[in-house]
Design a protein around this motif. Structure first.
Motif, short mmCIF file in Angstrom:
data_model
loop_
_atom_site.label_atom_id
_atom_site.label_comp_id
_atom_site.label_asym_id
_atom_site.label_seq_id
_atom_site.Cartn_x
_atom_site.Cartn_y
_atom_site.Cartn_z
N PHE A 21 100.16 59.30 73.32
CA PHE A 21 100.11 57.90 72.91
C PHE A 21 98.86 57.21 73.46
O PHE A 21 98.19 56.45 72.75
N ALA A 22 98.56 57.47 74.73
CA ALA A 22 97.36 56.86 75.32
C ALA A 22 96.10 57.40 74.68
O ALA A 22 95.13 56.66 74.47
N PHE A 23 96.10 58.69 74.35
CA PHE A 23 94.91 59.29 73.74
C PHE A 23 94.57 58.61 72.41
O PHE A 23 93.40 58.29 72.15
N ARG A 24 95.57 58.41 71.57
CA ARG A 24 95.31 57.80 70.26
C ARG A 24 94.76 56.39 70.40
O ARG A 24 93.86 55.97 69.66
N SER A 25 95.30 55.62 71.34
CA SER A 25 94.84 54.25 71.52
C SER A 25 93.38 54.22 71.99
O SER A 25 92.56 53.46 71.46
N ILE A 26 93.06 55.05 72.97
CA ILE A 26 91.69 55.05 73.51
C ILE A 26 90.72 55.64 72.50
O ILE A 26 89.60 55.14 72.33
N GLN A 27 91.14 56.71 71.80
CA GLN A 27 90.24 57.35 70.85
C GLN A 27 89.88 56.43 69.70
O GLN A 27 88.76 56.46 69.18
N ALA A 28 90.83 55.58 69.29
CA ALA A 28 90.54 54.62 68.22
C ALA A 28 89.43 53.66 68.63
O ALA A 28 88.53 53.34 67.83
N SER A 29 89.44 53.20 69.88
CA SER A 29 88.38 52.33 70.37
C SER A 29 87.06 53.09 70.53
O SER A 29 85.98 52.54 70.26
N ILE A 30 87.14 54.34 70.96
CA ILE A 30 85.91 55.14 71.09
C ILE A 30 85.26 55.37 69.74
O ILE A 30 84.03 55.29 69.60
N ASP A 31 86.08 55.64 68.72
CA ASP A 31 85.53 55.85 67.38
C ASP A 31 84.91 54.58 66.82
O ASP A 31 83.97 54.64 66.01
N ALA A 32 85.43 53.41 67.23
CA ALA A 32 84.90 52.15 66.72
C ALA A 32 83.62 51.73 67.42
O ALA A 32 82.87 50.90 66.89
N ALA A 33 83.37 52.28 68.61
CA ALA A 33 82.16 51.93 69.36
C ALA A 33 81.19 53.11 69.38
O ALA A 33 81.62 54.26 69.48
N ASP A 34 79.92 52.83 69.29
CA ASP A 34 78.89 53.87 69.33
C ASP A 34 78.54 54.14 70.79
O ASP A 34 77.55 53.65 71.33
N LEU A 35 79.39 54.94 71.44
CA LEU A 35 79.22 55.17 72.87
C LEU A 35 77.92 55.92 73.17
O LEU A 35 77.29 55.67 74.21
N LYS A 36 77.53 56.82 72.30
CA LYS A 36 76.33 57.61 72.57
C LYS A 36 75.10 56.72 72.63
O LYS A 36 74.26 56.84 73.55
N THR A 37 74.97 55.80 71.68
CA THR A 37 73.82 54.89 71.67
C THR A 37 73.85 53.97 72.89
O THR A 37 72.82 53.74 73.53
N LEU A 38 75.02 53.45 73.22
CA LEU A 38 75.15 52.56 74.37
C LEU A 38 74.79 53.30 75.67
O LEU A 38 74.08 52.76 76.52
N ALA A 39 75.27 54.53 75.79
CA ALA A 39 74.99 55.29 77.01
C ALA A 39 73.51 55.63 77.12
O ALA A 39 72.92 55.51 78.20
N GLU A 40 72.90 56.02 76.01
CA GLU A 40 71.47 56.36 76.05
C GLU A 40 70.63 55.14 76.36
O GLU A 40 69.64 55.23 77.12
N ALA A 41 71.01 53.99 75.81
CA ALA A 41 70.26 52.76 76.10
C ALA A 41 70.38 52.38 77.57
O ALA A 41 69.39 52.00 78.22
N ALA A 42 71.58 52.48 78.12
CA ALA A 42 71.77 52.13 79.53
C ALA A 42 71.05 53.12 80.44
O ALA A 42 70.43 52.72 81.44
#
Length: 264
Positions: free
Chosen positions: A149-170
């Motif tokens: 249940f927790a995985f699905r909730s967190i994964q939905a937010s991860i899919d909606a955010a471009d984490l790779k671009t944010l991490a590379e920029a930071a």
């Protein structure tokens, strides 16, 4: 007008049926708690919760509720500080492991609780010898239970955010990985983290099988014990628990809306 969608009358019928499905049991439980032994309705069973003379009878519920709240805190900590960082790491650095990781975290939902306990029983023998037999140790089992249940909730937010671009920029600006995760990535998946925390709390408060088979006193097992003596107190605490989860849901929605406004 969308002709493919249901009509207004159909939506009303569906809404009434769904509302009745949830409302009828809750209203029936509420009316049951208001039943006066001498006839009519009163708050005598509600006020009895605060009566010192009757406090001994419902003491197991207070003890079980305290244990469940501690378990909820530890389980949420496992989700936020173990599952979420692992998911971020897999999505950023090891995307080839995503199918295997997803299969592993979704597997507990297909395993019956009684089968899970059979596998965990030998492990809890060792946990009892090294960490004690405190009720808080159930958080390890609950952490496995809430994974899907927790995985699905967190994964939905991860899919909606471009984490790779944010991490590379930071990282290009000199931020360390802990700073990237805590100050850049976590705020962008805050809604998923809040949803996962809420689901974890709801699962912990409602879990009975694992705690009963492992002989631990939690909220649900305590209510079963008290129900044999007083059927009204467990019903009252059930309604209060539902109100508590409903308030958490409202808080989650308010925080999520606030987060959305802040991003815009």
């Amino acid at each position: 007008m969308n002709r493919l969608g249901p009509s207004l009358a159909t939506r009303w019928v569906i809404g009434i049926l769904v509302g009745a499905f949830f409302a009828i049991p809750l209203v029936s439980t509420l009316l049951f708690t208001l039943r006066d032994p001498s006839g009519g309705m009163s708050l005598i069973h509600w006020t009895a919760l605060f009566d010192p003379a009757a406090s001994a009878a419902i003491k197991p519920i207070w003890t079980g509720l305290g244990n469940s709240l501690i378990l909820a805190v530890v389980t949420v900590a496992i989700v936020l500080f173990l599952l979420a960082p692992t998911m971020i790491l897999v999505n950023l650095r090891f995307p080839q492991l995503k199918p295997a990781f997803e299969f592993a975290v979704l597997l507990p939902i297909s395993i019956p609780a009684i089968v899970l306990v059979v596998g965990l029983a030998p492990i809890y023998l060792q946990i009892g010898r090294s960490l004690g037999t405190g009720t808080w140790t159930l958080a390890f089992a609950y952490g496995i239970t809430v994974l899907p249940f927790a995985f699905r909730s967190i994964q939905a937010s991860i899919d909606a955010a471009d984490l790779k671009t944010l991490a590379e920029a930071a990282r290009s600006l000199g931020a360390s990985w802990p700073t990237v995760v805590l100050k850049v990535l976590a705020p962008n998946i805050r809604q998923g983290l809040l949803a996962a925390s809420l689901i974890s709390i709801a699962v912990v408060l409602g879990e009975f099988t694992i705690a009963s088979l492992l002989n631990r006193q939690v909220f649900q097992t305590a209510m079963v014990v008290v129900q044999k003596q007083d059927p009204y107190a467990p019903a009252i605490f059930t309604l209060l628990a539902l109100v508590f989860v409903f308030v958490l849901l409202l808080v989650l929605g308010r925080v999520a809306r606030g987060t959305g406004k802040a991003r815009s």
